[in-house]
Design a protein around this motif. Structure first.
Motif, PDB file in Angstrom:
ATOM      1  N   ARG A  77       0.829  -1.213   0.000  1.00 51.20           N
ATOM      2  CA  ARG A  77       0.000   0.000   0.000  1.00 51.20           C
ATOM      3  C   ARG A  77       0.860   1.258   0.000  1.00 51.20           C
ATOM      4  O   ARG A  77       0.568   2.233  -0.703  1.00 51.20           O
ATOM      5  CB  ARG A  77      -0.934  -0.001   1.206  1.00 51.20           C
ATOM      6  N   GLN A  78       1.911   1.268   0.831  1.00 51.46           N
ATOM      7  CA  GLN A  78       2.761   2.456   0.880  1.00 51.46           C
ATOM      8  C   GLN A  78       3.384   2.744  -0.481  1.00 51.46           C
ATOM      9  O   GLN A  78       3.390   3.884  -0.948  1.00 51.46           O
ATOM     10  CB  GLN A  78       3.872   2.246   1.930  1.00 51.46           C
ATOM     11  N   LEU A  79       3.912   1.696  -1.117  1.00 53.60           N
ATOM     12  CA  LEU A  79       4.569   1.889  -2.408  1.00 53.60           C
ATOM     13  C   LEU A  79       3.577   2.313  -3.481  1.00 53.60           C
ATOM     14  O   LEU A  79       3.853   3.235  -4.270  1.00 53.60           O
ATOM     15  CB  LEU A  79       5.282   0.601  -2.824  1.00 53.60           C
ATOM     16  N   LEU A  80       2.418   1.670  -3.507  1.00 52.72           N
ATOM     17  CA  LEU A  80       1.435   1.991  -4.538  1.00 52.72           C
ATOM     18  C   LEU A  80       0.883   3.400  -4.359  1.00 52.72           C
ATOM     19  O   LEU A  80       0.698   4.143  -5.338  1.00 52.72           O
ATOM     20  CB  LEU A  80       0.303   0.965  -4.513  1.00 52.72           C
ATOM     21  N   ASP A  81       0.612   3.803  -3.110  1.00 55.27           N
ATOM     22  CA  ASP A  81       0.108   5.157  -2.867  1.00 55.27           C
ATOM     23  C   ASP A  81       1.141   6.214  -3.248  1.00 55.27           C
ATOM     24  O   ASP A  81       0.802   7.242  -3.852  1.00 55.27           O
ATOM     25  CB  ASP A  81      -0.276   5.311  -1.393  1.00 55.27           C
ATOM     26  N   ALA A  82       2.402   5.952  -2.904  1.00 52.17           N
ATOM     27  CA  ALA A  82       3.459   6.905  -3.255  1.00 52.17           C
ATOM     28  C   ALA A  82       3.651   6.962  -4.770  1.00 52.17           C
ATOM     29  O   ALA A  82       3.903   8.030  -5.333  1.00 52.17           O
ATOM     30  CB  ALA A  82       4.765   6.513  -2.562  1.00 52.17           C
ATOM     31  N   ALA A  83       3.544   5.804  -5.434  1.00 53.90           N
ATOM     32  CA  ALA A  83       3.677   5.773  -6.888  1.00 53.90           C
ATOM     33  C   ALA A  83       2.558   6.580  -7.551  1.00 53.90           C
ATOM     34  O   ALA A  83       2.784   7.285  -8.547  1.00 53.90           O
ATOM     35  CB  ALA A  83       3.656   4.326  -7.388  1.00 53.90           C
ATOM     36  N   ARG A  89       3.728   5.655 -14.225  1.00 53.62           N
ATOM     37  CA  ARG A  89       2.863   5.168 -15.300  1.00 53.62           C
ATOM     38  C   ARG A  89       2.774   3.648 -15.359  1.00 53.62           C
ATOM     39  O   ARG A  89       1.880   3.099 -16.011  1.00 53.62           O
ATOM     40  CB  ARG A  89       3.358   5.681 -16.647  1.00 53.62           C
ATOM     41  N   HIS A  90       3.697   2.943 -14.710  1.00 58.20           N
ATOM     42  CA  HIS A  90       3.710   1.478 -14.799  1.00 58.20           C
ATOM     43  C   HIS A  90       4.349   0.897 -13.544  1.00 58.20           C
ATOM     44  O   HIS A  90       5.479   1.233 -13.198  1.00 58.20           O
ATOM     45  CB  HIS A  90       4.499   1.030 -16.034  1.00 58.20           C
ATOM     46  N   HIS A  91       3.607   0.016 -12.887  1.00 57.46           N
ATOM     47  CA  HIS A  91       4.077  -0.648 -11.665  1.00 57.46           C
ATOM     48  C   HIS A  91       4.179  -2.141 -11.955  1.00 57.46           C
ATOM     49  O   HIS A  91       3.170  -2.794 -12.249  1.00 57.46           O
ATOM     50  CB  HIS A  91       3.080  -0.385 -10.535  1.00 57.46           C
ATOM     51  N   VAL A 122      -2.646   2.750 -10.119  1.00 62.04           N
ATOM     52  CA  VAL A 122      -1.470   2.777 -10.994  1.00 62.04           C
ATOM     53  C   VAL A 122      -1.533   1.600 -11.965  1.00 62.04           C
ATOM     54  O   VAL A 122      -1.722   0.453 -11.540  1.00 62.04           O
ATOM     55  CB  VAL A 122      -0.169   2.713 -10.168  1.00 62.04           C
ATOM     56  N   PRO A 123      -1.389   1.817 -13.269  1.00 64.84           N
ATOM     57  CA  PRO A 123      -1.378   0.701 -14.230  1.00 64.84           C
ATOM     58  C   PRO A 123      -0.286  -0.307 -13.856  1.00 64.84           C
ATOM     59  O   PRO A 123       0.826   0.085 -13.492  1.00 64.84           O
ATOM     60  CB  PRO A 123      -1.077   1.394 -15.563  1.00 64.84           C
ATOM     61  N   TRP A 124      -0.608  -1.595 -13.988  1.00 64.97           N
ATOM     62  CA  TRP A 124       0.280  -2.601 -13.409  1.00 64.97           C
ATOM     63  C   TRP A 124       0.472  -3.825 -14.292  1.00 64.97           C
ATOM     64  O   TRP A 124      -0.323  -4.113 -15.180  1.00 64.97           O
ATOM     65  CB  TRP A 124      -0.257  -3.054 -12.048  1.00 64.97           C
TER      66      TRP A 124
END
Length: 244
Positions: A77-83, A89-91, A122-124
């Protein structure tokens, strides 16, 4: 392209960072040694400044469900929210083949990580890969006794370098959601892998005893079930490198 690598100092992360450099990208390592804590989020926003894409190969060493789920829940969650805040544009995330069939505690954590990604903005792309060639050694390291009871598993090990290169190929393309499973070139017996590794003399010499496990894990649950990319380095070739 500037690409942030979560867990960039670990076994997989080091290969990902090198593969990014080889491909002409600019890697940014997200790790405590670089001033970033994925669990608390400390340092993430600053580290993601100017980042266009992220690759998550972060890990926790545990087989306990609560610890694994807790880590991947918080770090994911932390990484995705910061991203999302950084406009990434791509995770791209590394996962494991069979985690929806083999319900170990650690795999429950990886499943939770995938759920968080699917629910984010975030697109993944998620790449599930089979166990690395290092898997037998990791098992032996956790068994301190005079005899090594190694689970009687069938696996299709893949070179971590080839996994890293696949992740870098994916991050430069369009988000795919679930990418085809990546596996090694040959199916192997885990106890046999452990015996062959012991014979190299690079790990402690002791008898390897196959340990039967119930459920999907003992019946090919860790093998890919459909077509997908296959690595080229065999376990025997990896062993030869260890002997050298």
């Amino acid at each position: 392209m500037k690409v942030a690598v979560a867990g960039g100092t670990g076994l997989t992360g080091r290969h990902v960072v090198q593969a990014l450099r080889d491909a002409g990208h600019q890697p940014a390592v997200l790790a405590r040694s670089a001033g970033v804590d994925l669990v608390t989020g400390a340092g993430l926003d600053a580290a993601l400044a100017g980042v266009e894409a992220t690759i998550d190969v972060s890990n926790v060493t545990t087989m306990k469900r609560a610890e694994a789920v807790g880590f991947f829940e918080r770090a994911g969650r932390q990484l995705l929210d910061a991203a999302a805040r950084a406009g990434v544009r791509h995770h791209v995330v590394l996962s494991i083949v069979g985690i929806d069939r083999v319900r170990t505690g650690y795999y429950q954590g990886k499943l939770r990580q995938e759920e968080i990604i699917r629910g984010g903005s975030v697109p993944w792309t998620v790449l599930r890969a089979t166990q690395f060639h290092e898997f037998a050694e990791q098992i032996l390291e956790r068994l301190p006794g005079p005899v090594a009871p190694v689970p009687r598993l069938t696996v299709q090990p893949v070179a971590v370098r080839e996994v890293a290169e696949a992740l870098v190929d994916l991050v430069g393309g369009e988000p795919q959601k679930a990418a085809p499973d990546l596996a090694g070139p040959r199916v192997e017996s885990l106890p046999d892998m452990a015996r062959r590794l012991v014979r190299t003399g690079t790990v402690r010499r002791r008898p390897v005893v196959p340990l039967w496990l119930p459920g999907a894990m003992a019946h090919g649950g860790l093998l890919p079930t459909g077509p997908g990319p296959r690595g080229t380095q065999t376990f025997e070739q990896w062993l030869a490198g260890r002997r050298g």
